[in-house]
Design an enzyme around this catalytic site. Structure first.
Site, PDB file in Angstrom:
ATOM      1  N   PRO A  68      68.268  33.429 -58.233  1.00 52.26           N
ATOM      2  CA  PRO A  68      68.863  32.103 -58.464  1.00 52.26           C
ATOM      3  C   PRO A  68      67.957  30.965 -58.004  1.00 52.26           C
ATOM      4  O   PRO A  68      67.971  29.887 -58.595  1.00 52.26           O
ATOM      5  CB  PRO A  68      70.154  32.161 -57.624  1.00 52.26           C
ATOM      6  N   CYS A  69      67.157  31.204 -56.943  1.00 49.59           N
ATOM      7  CA  CYS A  69      66.215  30.163 -56.496  1.00 49.59           C
ATOM      8  C   CYS A  69      65.209  29.875 -57.609  1.00 49.59           C
ATOM      9  O   CYS A  69      64.894  28.715 -57.905  1.00 49.59           O
ATOM     10  CB  CYS A  69      65.436  30.623 -55.259  1.00 49.59           C
ATOM     11  N   LYS A  70      64.730  30.954 -58.228  1.00 45.65           N
ATOM     12  CA  LYS A  70      63.699  30.815 -59.254  1.00 45.65           C
ATOM     13  C   LYS A  70      64.245  30.195 -60.539  1.00 45.65           C
ATOM     14  O   LYS A  70      63.497  29.695 -61.369  1.00 45.65           O
ATOM     15  CB  LYS A  70      63.050  32.175 -59.537  1.00 45.65           C
TER      16      LYS A  70
END
Lengths: 207, 160
Positions: free
Chosen positions: A103-105
Site C-alpha cells: 500500500p505504501c508503494k
C-alpha cells in the site's frame, strides 16, 4: 385427532425455529457490526473531525493533531543531513513507508505527482524509510523502482518514537506552514484524499 | 399427501435456520494475524514421510507467498529444526493466489489468504517427539502493512 395435534405441533416447531433463527441472526449481525466498527476505527484515516480524542484506548488515534511536528535531523540516501527545520514555513508531507509495504508503494507515485503539482505553493514531500536494518543502497534502488525522486530519509529510533508510530504502514503526517500537524493518516488512501490533505497543509498556518 | 406437505413445511423452516446460524467458532483476529492450525501429527517412524503443516491467516489479511513476484516483498519462510530425533529433509510450499492491490490497475501480488499448507518431508523416531521451528512472514490488509513477524512452530509428533 392425534394427527391434527401432530400437525399443529409440527407447525409450532417450525414457527419456533424461524423465530429462533431470526433472533440468533440479529444477535450475530449486531456482533459483526460492532466488530466491523471497531475494525473501521483501526483502518480509516484518522483526522481531527473524526477523532474521539480517546487516545488511551485507541492506539491508532491521531495523537499528533494540532501539535508542533517533532524536530528531526536524518540523512538522505546520499548521506546528506536533512532536518525538518530546513523547511520552516513550508507545507510538508512526511510519509513513513517501507519497501515491503505494497500500500505504501501504491501511494508514493501519487505523492511524487502531487509534489510537482504543488511545487509553486512550496510543498515539500519527505519519505522516511521504516525498513529494519535495510542498506541505504537497497532503499535507494527500491525508491527508484517505485518512481519517486523526493528526499527519502533513513530513520533513527528517535523519529519513530517522537511521531508515536503505530504498527501500521504507511503513516503520513501533513504539516502546515506553521509547523503544526494538520492531519495524520494511517494506511493507504486515494489520490484525491492525499490531495485534499495536502491542500489542507498548504492552506494552514500561513501569514 | 398431507404428511408430505407437513414435512416439506418443516424442512422449509430448517433452511433459514441452517443458513442463518453460523456453526463453529466465529472468526477471531490474532495479534500476528497468522496462527498454526496443526498441533499434533502421527507419522510412520524410521523412514521419510511427508506431512502437512497447516497455518491460517486471519480474514481480511494476506501474507506474501513463499515466492512473491516482487523482489522487494518478504516471502513466507518456514524454518524447522532437526533435533530430538526428528530429521527434517525439506519443505514444499503451497502456491500462492493472485491478489490485486488497490483496484483494477493495482499491482498483482502472490499471497496466502485463509488456510495454507507447507508440506514437510521428515524422518521421525518411534514414540513421542516435538517438531519445532518458526514461520517468518509479513502481513498486510488492503490498506496497510505490518512489520515482518516470526511465529513459533511447535508440533507434537508421534512416530508409529
Amino acid at each position: 385427532m392425534a394427527r391434527r395435534l401432530a400437525i399443529v405441533l409440527l407447525l409450532v416447531v417450525g414457527v419456533t425455529l424461524i423465530i429462533l433463527s431470526g433472533t440468533h441472526n440479529l444477535r450475530q449481525r449486531q456482533s459483526v457490526i460492532k466488530q466491523a466498527q471497531q475494525n473501521e476505527v483501526a483502518l480509516t484515516p484518522a483526522d481531527a473531525s473524526g477523532s474521539s480524542g480517546d487516545t488511551a484506548s485507541d492506539p491508532l488515534a491521531p495523537t499528533m493533531l494540532g501539535k508542533v511536528a517533532p524536530a528531526f535531523s536524518l540523512v538522505d540516501l546520499n548521506g546528506k543531513k536533512v532536518s525538518l527545520a530546513d523547511y520552516k514555513g513550508h507545507p510538508i508531507v512526511l510519509n513513513f513507508w517501507a519497501t515491503y509495504c505494497g500500500p505504501c508503494k501504491l501511494e508514493m507515485p501519487w505523492f511524487q505527482q502531487l509534489a510537482g503539482k504543488y511545487q509553486a505553493q512550496g510543498l515539500v514531500v519527505l519519505g522516511i524509510d521504516e525498513d529494519d536494518g535495510m542498506a541505504t543502497k537497497d532503499v535507494d534502488a527500491a525508491s527508484k523502482q517505485i518512481g519517486v525522486s523526493y528526499p527519502i530519509l533513513m530513520p533513527d529510533d528517535k523519529v519513530s518514537k517522537d511521531y508515536q508510530l503505530s504498527d501500521y504502514l504507511p503513516e503520513t503526517y501533513y504539516i502546515g506552514k506553521d509547523g503544526k500537524v494538520v492531519d495524520q493518516t494511517i494506511g493507504a488512501h486515494s489520490k484525491n484524499e492525499l490531495e485534499a490533505d495536502i491542500q489542507k497543509a498548504i492552506g494552514t498556518g500561513g501569514l | 399427501m398431507k404428511l408430505g406437505l407437513i414435512w416439506f413445511w418443516v424442512a422449509l423452516c430448517c433452511v433459514p435456520l441452517r443458513a442463518q446460524i453460523q456453526f463453529g467458532e466465529a472468526p477471531v483476529a490474532h495479534k500476528g494475524h497468522v496462527v498454526l492450525v496443526s498441533d499434533a501429527l502421527e507419522v510412520m517412524a524410521g523412514e521419510p514421510q511427508v506431512v502437512e503443516l497447516r497455518f491460517r491467516v486471519d480474514d481480511g489479511f494476506h501474507i506474501n507467498s513463499h515466492a512473491p513476484k516482487d523482489g522487494l516483498l518478504i516471502p513466507t519462510v518456514l524454518r524447522l529444526d532437526s533435533g530430538g530425533g526428528v530429521k527434517v529433509v525439506g519443505e514444499q510450499y503451497q502456491a500462492g493466489s493472485a491478489f490485486r492491490l488497490g483496484g483494477a490497475s493495482g499491482e498483482v501480488l502472490d499471497v496466502y489468504q485463509g488456510e495454507f499448507r507447507v508440506s514437510v518431508r521428515m524422518v521421525v523416531p518411534k514414540g513421542a517427539s516435538t517438531l519445532t521451528g518458526a514461520l517468518h512472514y509479513q502481513a498486510c490488509d488492503n490498506a496497510s502493512c505490518f512489520p515482518p513477524r516470526t511465529l513459533p512452530v511447535m508440533v507434537a509428533v508421534t512416530g508409529e
